[in-house]
Design an enzyme around this catalytic site. Structure first.
Site, PDB file in Angstrom:
ATOM      1  N   ALA A  10      45.664 -28.661 -20.285  1.00 31.06           N
ATOM      2  CA  ALA A  10      45.371 -27.638 -21.282  1.00 31.06           C
ATOM      3  C   ALA A  10      46.480 -27.726 -22.342  1.00 31.06           C
ATOM      4  O   ALA A  10      47.402 -28.535 -22.227  1.00 31.06           O
ATOM      5  CB  ALA A  10      45.352 -26.258 -20.630  1.00 31.06           C
ATOM      6  N   MET A  11      46.400 -26.893 -23.362  1.00 20.99           N
ATOM      7  CA  MET A  11      47.425 -26.914 -24.415  1.00 20.99           C
ATOM      8  C   MET A  11      48.766 -26.425 -23.869  1.00 20.99           C
ATOM      9  O   MET A  11      48.822 -25.659 -22.923  1.00 20.99           O
ATOM     10  CB  MET A  11      46.983 -26.037 -25.586  1.00 20.99           C
ATOM     11  CG  MET A  11      45.823 -26.657 -26.351  1.00 20.99           C
ATOM     12  SD  MET A  11      45.377 -25.767 -27.827  1.00 20.99           S
ATOM     13  CE  MET A  11      46.792 -26.061 -28.861  1.00 20.99           C
ATOM     14  N   GLU A  88      46.591 -37.024 -28.840  1.00 24.49           N
ATOM     15  CA  GLU A  88      45.321 -36.363 -29.189  1.00 24.49           C
ATOM     16  C   GLU A  88      44.134 -37.266 -28.852  1.00 24.49           C
ATOM     17  O   GLU A  88      43.164 -37.374 -29.599  1.00 24.49           O
ATOM     18  CB  GLU A  88      45.299 -35.957 -30.667  1.00 24.49           C
ATOM     19  CG  GLU A  88      46.456 -35.090 -31.105  1.00 24.49           C
ATOM     20  CD  GLU A  88      46.491 -33.712 -30.446  1.00 24.49           C
ATOM     21  OE1 GLU A  88      45.505 -33.302 -29.798  1.00 24.49           O
ATOM     22  OE2 GLU A  88      47.523 -33.023 -30.586  1.00 24.49           O
ATOM     23  N   ILE A 172      41.121 -27.715 -35.608  1.00 24.34           N
ATOM     24  CA  ILE A 172      42.536 -27.975 -35.380  1.00 24.34           C
ATOM     25  C   ILE A 172      43.317 -26.673 -35.474  1.00 24.34           C
ATOM     26  O   ILE A 172      43.124 -25.866 -36.380  1.00 24.34           O
ATOM     27  CB  ILE A 172      43.076 -28.999 -36.406  1.00 24.34           C
ATOM     28  CG1 ILE A 172      42.275 -30.313 -36.333  1.00 24.34           C
ATOM     29  CG2 ILE A 172      44.560 -29.252 -36.204  1.00 24.34           C
ATOM     30  CD1 ILE A 172      42.303 -31.001 -34.991  1.00 24.34           C
ATOM     31  N   TYR A 178      44.773 -20.924 -30.258  1.00 18.90           N
ATOM     32  CA  TYR A 178      44.435 -21.280 -28.889  1.00 18.90           C
ATOM     33  C   TYR A 178      45.467 -20.755 -27.902  1.00 18.90           C
ATOM     34  O   TYR A 178      46.656 -20.689 -28.206  1.00 18.90           O
ATOM     35  CB  TYR A 178      44.343 -22.803 -28.733  1.00 18.90           C
ATOM     36  CG  TYR A 178      43.242 -23.413 -29.558  1.00 18.90           C
ATOM     37  CD1 TYR A 178      41.944 -23.459 -29.071  1.00 18.90           C
ATOM     38  CD2 TYR A 178      43.492 -23.934 -30.822  1.00 18.90           C
ATOM     39  CE1 TYR A 178      40.918 -24.008 -29.826  1.00 18.90           C
ATOM     40  CE2 TYR A 178      42.473 -24.491 -31.584  1.00 18.90           C
ATOM     41  CZ  TYR A 178      41.186 -24.523 -31.072  1.00 18.90           C
ATOM     42  OH  TYR A 178      40.169 -25.063 -31.820  1.00 18.90           O
TER      43      TYR A 178
END
Length: 192
Positions: A10-11, A88, A172, A178
């Site tokens: 995940a981020m 990415e 983005i 996010y």
């Protein structure tokens, strides 16, 4: 023997930091890594890989229409490549993931891909889907939810901080848009 690696999470799990550390390790040993990042992501400047802890390095850009086999083969002819690092990588196409397998299998150059596994809807990105299928090694990098559990989902938020359930797969953004959460809090945020 060269292999393809997919480092996913995940981020905010440190994917870019890990990529930059790998680049540093190769350079420290007198080797030549090539870093590629998605042209669509210009949050930190065009052709830059940046981590939240302040590390940054220049990178070659890739777009969906690029043939990465041709690009990397040409770079390798100019000057030997010892490793390819992709930031990415969720934005890779199916064809590009295949092209990267050619780099591994024909040039014998390891390829290390770093990216998200799934989007804010809980669905796989195209690049991630084929990396999960074709990579030699899968490595999950972990981050935590606000509750302390492993975060494996990502919520997209609107300007007021409310979870968004629909929209384009690619938008983005960073911490402003996010947040990484566990599955339980993902479902709660979306009212599921």
């Amino acid at each position: 023997m060269a292999q393809m690696y997919f480092y996913y999470s995940a981020m905010n799990a440190g994917k870019s930091t890990t990529l930059l550390q790998s680049s540093f390790n190769y350079r420290e040993r007198g080797m030549s890594p090539v870093i590629l990042t998605a042209a669509i992501d210009t949050r930190f400047g065009k052709g830059k890989v940046s981590s939240r802890i302040g590390l940054q390095e220049d990178a070659e850009l890739y777009a969906p229409e690029d043939d990465l086999w041709e690009k990397l083969q040409a770079l390798h002819r100019e000057s030997k490549i010892d490793c390819v690092l992709i930031d990415e990588c969720q934005f890779l196409t199916k064809d590009q993931v295949y092209q990267l397998t050619e780099v591994v299998d024909k040039l014998h150059v390891p390829v290390l891909c770093y990216g998200l596994r799934s989007d804010f809807r809980g669905e796989l990105f195209e690049g991630s889907r084929y990396l999960l299928s074709w990579a030699d090694k899968l490595v999950e990098l972990k981050t935590i939810c606000h509750c302390g559990r492993k975060a494996n989902m990502v919520i997209r938020q609107d300007e007021s901080g409310q979870a968004i359930a629909d929209g384009d797969q690619v938008e983005i953004g960073g911490n402003d848009r996010y947040v990484s959460v566990c599955r339980k809090h993902y479902k709660e945020a979306l009212g599921r």
